[in-house]
Enzyme design. Structure first.
Site, PDB file in Angstrom:
ATOM      1  N   MET A 156       7.710 -35.420   2.185  1.00  6.42           N
ATOM      2  CA  MET A 156       6.586 -34.507   1.933  1.00  6.42           C
ATOM      3  C   MET A 156       6.619 -33.981   0.506  1.00  6.42           C
ATOM      4  O   MET A 156       6.689 -32.782   0.264  1.00  6.42           O
ATOM      5  CB  MET A 156       6.635 -33.381   2.966  1.00  6.42           C
ATOM      6  CG  MET A 156       5.373 -32.552   3.057  1.00  6.42           C
ATOM      7  SD  MET A 156       3.900 -33.527   3.330  1.00  6.42           S
ATOM      8  CE  MET A 156       3.423 -32.924   4.951  1.00  6.42           C
ATOM      9  N   GLY A 157       6.582 -34.907  -0.463  1.00  4.87           N
ATOM     10  CA  GLY A 157       6.443 -34.504  -1.872  1.00  4.87           C
ATOM     11  C   GLY A 157       4.964 -34.375  -2.198  1.00  4.87           C
ATOM     12  O   GLY A 157       4.131 -34.124  -1.323  1.00  4.87           O
ATOM     13  N   ARG A 158       4.660 -34.555  -3.467  1.00  3.91           N
ATOM     14  CA  ARG A 158       3.265 -34.421  -3.894  1.00  3.91           C
ATOM     15  C   ARG A 158       2.345 -35.394  -3.158  1.00  3.91           C
ATOM     16  O   ARG A 158       1.261 -35.021  -2.702  1.00  3.91           O
ATOM     17  CB  ARG A 158       3.162 -34.675  -5.401  1.00  3.91           C
ATOM     18  CG  ARG A 158       3.742 -33.566  -6.263  1.00  3.91           C
ATOM     19  CD  ARG A 158       3.820 -34.024  -7.718  1.00  3.91           C
ATOM     20  NE  ARG A 158       4.803 -35.073  -7.847  1.00  3.91           N
ATOM     21  CZ  ARG A 158       6.011 -34.902  -8.386  1.00  3.91           C
ATOM     22  NH1 ARG A 158       6.348 -33.747  -8.898  1.00  3.91           N
ATOM     23  NH2 ARG A 158       6.866 -35.893  -8.451  1.00  3.91           N
ATOM     24  N   ILE A 159       2.783 -36.660  -3.041  1.00  7.28           N
ATOM     25  CA  ILE A 159       1.894 -37.660  -2.434  1.00  7.28           C
ATOM     26  C   ILE A 159       1.790 -37.427  -0.926  1.00  7.28           C
ATOM     27  O   ILE A 159       0.708 -37.521  -0.343  1.00  7.28           O
ATOM     28  CB  ILE A 159       2.380 -39.091  -2.766  1.00  7.28           C
ATOM     29  CG1 ILE A 159       2.414 -39.293  -4.297  1.00  7.28           C
ATOM     30  CG2 ILE A 159       1.452 -40.125  -2.130  1.00  7.28           C
ATOM     31  CD1 ILE A 159       3.085 -40.596  -4.742  1.00  7.28           C
ATOM     32  N   THR A 238       3.799 -47.138   0.727  1.00  5.17           N
ATOM     33  CA  THR A 238       3.377 -47.227  -0.684  1.00  5.17           C
ATOM     34  C   THR A 238       4.457 -46.630  -1.585  1.00  5.17           C
ATOM     35  O   THR A 238       4.190 -46.307  -2.736  1.00  5.17           O
ATOM     36  CB  THR A 238       2.062 -46.442  -0.927  1.00  5.17           C
ATOM     37  OG1 THR A 238       2.236 -45.117  -0.435  1.00  5.17           O
ATOM     38  CG2 THR A 238       0.868 -47.086  -0.271  1.00  5.17           C
ATOM     39  N   SER A 239       5.690 -46.455  -1.047  1.00  2.25           N
ATOM     40  CA  SER A 239       6.729 -45.771  -1.835  1.00  2.25           C
ATOM     41  C   SER A 239       7.538 -46.792  -2.639  1.00  2.25           C
ATOM     42  O   SER A 239       7.168 -47.112  -3.775  1.00  2.25           O
ATOM     43  CB  SER A 239       7.599 -44.908  -0.927  1.00  2.25           C
ATOM     44  OG  SER A 239       8.296 -45.684   0.025  1.00  2.25           O
ATOM     45  N   ARG A 240       8.605 -47.308  -2.051  1.00  2.78           N
ATOM     46  CA  ARG A 240       9.377 -48.382  -2.667  1.00  2.78           C
ATOM     47  C   ARG A 240       9.786 -49.350  -1.552  1.00  2.78           C
ATOM     48  O   ARG A 240      10.135 -48.926  -0.458  1.00  2.78           O
ATOM     49  CB  ARG A 240      10.629 -47.847  -3.359  1.00  2.78           C
ATOM     50  CG  ARG A 240      10.383 -47.209  -4.722  1.00  2.78           C
ATOM     51  CD  ARG A 240       9.925 -48.235  -5.773  1.00  2.78           C
ATOM     52  NE  ARG A 240       9.726 -47.627  -7.086  1.00  2.78           N
ATOM     53  CZ  ARG A 240       8.568 -47.150  -7.537  1.00  2.78           C
ATOM     54  NH1 ARG A 240       7.489 -47.193  -6.769  1.00  2.78           N
ATOM     55  NH2 ARG A 240       8.476 -46.638  -8.751  1.00  2.78           N
ATOM     56  N   GLU A 269      10.210 -57.501  -5.147  1.00  6.52           N
ATOM     57  CA  GLU A 269       8.936 -57.851  -5.795  1.00  6.52           C
ATOM     58  C   GLU A 269       9.176 -58.803  -6.958  1.00  6.52           C
ATOM     59  O   GLU A 269      10.152 -58.626  -7.686  1.00  6.52           O
ATOM     60  CB  GLU A 269       8.263 -56.566  -6.285  1.00  6.52           C
ATOM     61  CG  GLU A 269       7.878 -55.664  -5.127  1.00  6.52           C
ATOM     62  CD  GLU A 269       7.316 -54.319  -5.563  1.00  6.52           C
ATOM     63  OE1 GLU A 269       7.063 -54.138  -6.773  1.00  6.52           O
ATOM     64  OE2 GLU A 269       7.138 -53.456  -4.696  1.00  6.52           O
ATOM     65  N   HIS A 287       1.666 -54.021  -4.966  1.00  2.00           N
ATOM     66  CA  HIS A 287       2.085 -52.786  -5.654  1.00  2.00           C
ATOM     67  C   HIS A 287       0.945 -52.210  -6.510  1.00  2.00           C
ATOM     68  O   HIS A 287       1.046 -52.171  -7.742  1.00  2.00           O
ATOM     69  CB  HIS A 287       3.344 -53.034  -6.502  1.00  2.00           C
ATOM     70  CG  HIS A 287       4.131 -51.775  -6.765  1.00  2.00           C
ATOM     71  ND1 HIS A 287       5.497 -51.740  -6.880  1.00  2.00           N
ATOM     72  CD2 HIS A 287       3.733 -50.484  -6.925  1.00  2.00           C
ATOM     73  CE1 HIS A 287       5.902 -50.496  -7.113  1.00  2.00           C
ATOM     74  NE2 HIS A 287       4.838 -49.712  -7.143  1.00  2.00           N
TER      75      HIS A 287
HETATM   76  C1  GLV Z   1       4.646 -46.644  -9.056  1.00  2.00           C
HETATM   77  O1  GLV Z   1       5.114 -47.265  -8.148  1.00  2.00           O
HETATM   78  C2  GLV Z   1       5.251 -45.479  -9.618  1.00  2.00           C
HETATM   79  O2  GLV Z   1       6.380 -45.115  -9.248  1.00  2.00           O
HETATM   80  O3  GLV Z   1       4.601 -44.878 -10.496  1.00  2.00           O
HETATM   81  C1  GLV Z   2       5.378 -38.334  -5.843  1.00  2.00           C
HETATM   82  O1  GLV Z   2       4.916 -37.938  -6.903  1.00  2.00           O
HETATM   83  C2  GLV Z   2       5.788 -37.508  -4.718  1.00  2.00           C
HETATM   84  O2  GLV Z   2       6.463 -36.502  -4.974  1.00  2.00           O
HETATM   85  O3  GLV Z   2       5.440 -37.794  -3.564  1.00  2.00           O
END
Ligand code: GLV
Ligand code: GLV
Length: 322
Positions: A156-159, A238-240, A269, A287
């Site tokens: 639960m960060g910014r995204i 969509t993270s890593r 990747e 990506h």
């Molecule tokens: C993209 O995957 C980023 O980390 O900016």
């Molecule tokens: C990315 O910027 C996050 O904190 O989720």
């Protein structure tokens, strides 16, 4: 000054660097693809600043090759798992990232994948383009509803928070897990409930990953996790890539342990696990989370801004501590 930019990036970033230090100071090593490691090791010698992509590994070897005048590595990404931050710190090199600007764009993409996977958009398009559509059918390509469902946010960060805001518009219940729990007031205003990972797995209709890649999050989703999820669940990443055990995901998709997946990032990747490529119920994209015209331009500008500040002896705005 010698500033190495490892790929062509939007003009906004390059122009900031050229404006601050002169055209001759800015070396763009590649227009068309990643710079081969031996070339990067060579060209980085004597650089004052490096603006790498997430595809460039920055480690002791590279920092040694750069030499002692290297002051900053300004990653053109929010994620910085490609950089050995402790090694940079040992070399006295500052590391920065591009947080904030790509939050909404990446959440847009996670949302797109969630909907595309749930409503079988990729499969439907292949079906139509393949000339297989003969008649509207009451039982054809039925998917899962998004509205009113439970969304589980992993990280639960910014995204993650941007996902929670989108979910409100779809009348979804939102639960989340993270190594840090949000303050009660923040949970309340986002209308989200903290749960342990085990509860997130079995209660969610949708699970979307928004954590950074660390030792703790590597293969956070593997056989046991997919087995614990609802057979109707849709999984989005969509993270890593390495946050997910791709072979286990493919197996779960094939065996019907989960309904579908929307995947933007992969373990190796640009390689994709062959078993995953065989899954009709996987929406797979290369990506593209932050890939909007405006956001990529802002990311380049932020990376450049960090370099400009650092080389002028000011504090760069987006230093990461590792
Ligand atoms: C993209 O995957 C980023 O980390 O900016
Ligand atoms: C990315 O910027 C996050 O904190 O989720």
């Amino acid at each position: 000054m010698k500033i190495i930019v490892t790929r062509i990036i939007p003009d906004r970033g390059l122009n900031m660097l050229r404006g601050a230090f002169g055209d001759a100071s800015v070396v763009v090593t590649r227009q068309d693809g990643p710079i081969p490691r031996p070339e990067l090791l060579k060209i980085v010698g004597g650089a004052d600043a490096l603006l790498p992509m997430l595809t460039d590994r920055i480690d002791d070897e590279l920092l040694d090759a750069a030499g002692p005048q290297l002051k900053i590595v300004a990653n053109n990404a929010v994620g910085y798992d490609n950089i050995d931050v402790p090694a940079a710190q040992r070399h006295g090199v500052i590391v920065t990232n591009t947080p904030g600007v790509l939050t909404e764009t990446t959440a847009d993409m996670a949302w797109t994948l969630m909907m595309a996977a749930a409503r079988r958009v990729g499969e439907g398009e292949r079906f139509l383009r393949g000339g297989k559509w003969t008649c509207w059918s009451p039982m054809q390509l039925l998917g899962m509803d998004i509205h009113g469902a439970t969304l589980g946010i992993f990280g639960m960060g910014r995204i993650g928070q941007a996902m929670a805001r989108r979910a409100a518009g779809f009348g979804m219940k939102v639960i989340y897990t993270d190594s840090f729990r949000m303050a009660e007031g923040a949970e309340k205003s986002l209308n989200v409930t903290y749960v342990e990972k085990a509860a997130l797995l079995c209660e969610s209709d949708f699970i979307s990953c928004h954590c950074p890649l660390t030792q703790e999050t590597k293969h956070a989703f593997s056989t046991a996790e997919f087995a614990a999820m609802k057979s109707t669940a849709v999984f989005v990443n969509t993270s890593r890539g390495p946050v997910v055990d791709e072979a286990a995901l493919a197996e779960a998709l094939k065996a019907g342990k989960i309904f579908a997946a929307g995947i933007d990032v992969f373990e190796q990747e640009p390689k994709v696990h062959p078993a995953l490529l065989e899954c009709e119920n996987a929406v797979l994209i290369p990506h593209l989370g932050s890939a909007s015209v405006e956001t990529r331009s802002r990311m380049a500008a932020i990376a450049a801004q960090n370099i400009v500040a650092c080389l002028r002896g000011e504090a760069p705005p987006n230093v990461v501590q590792g």
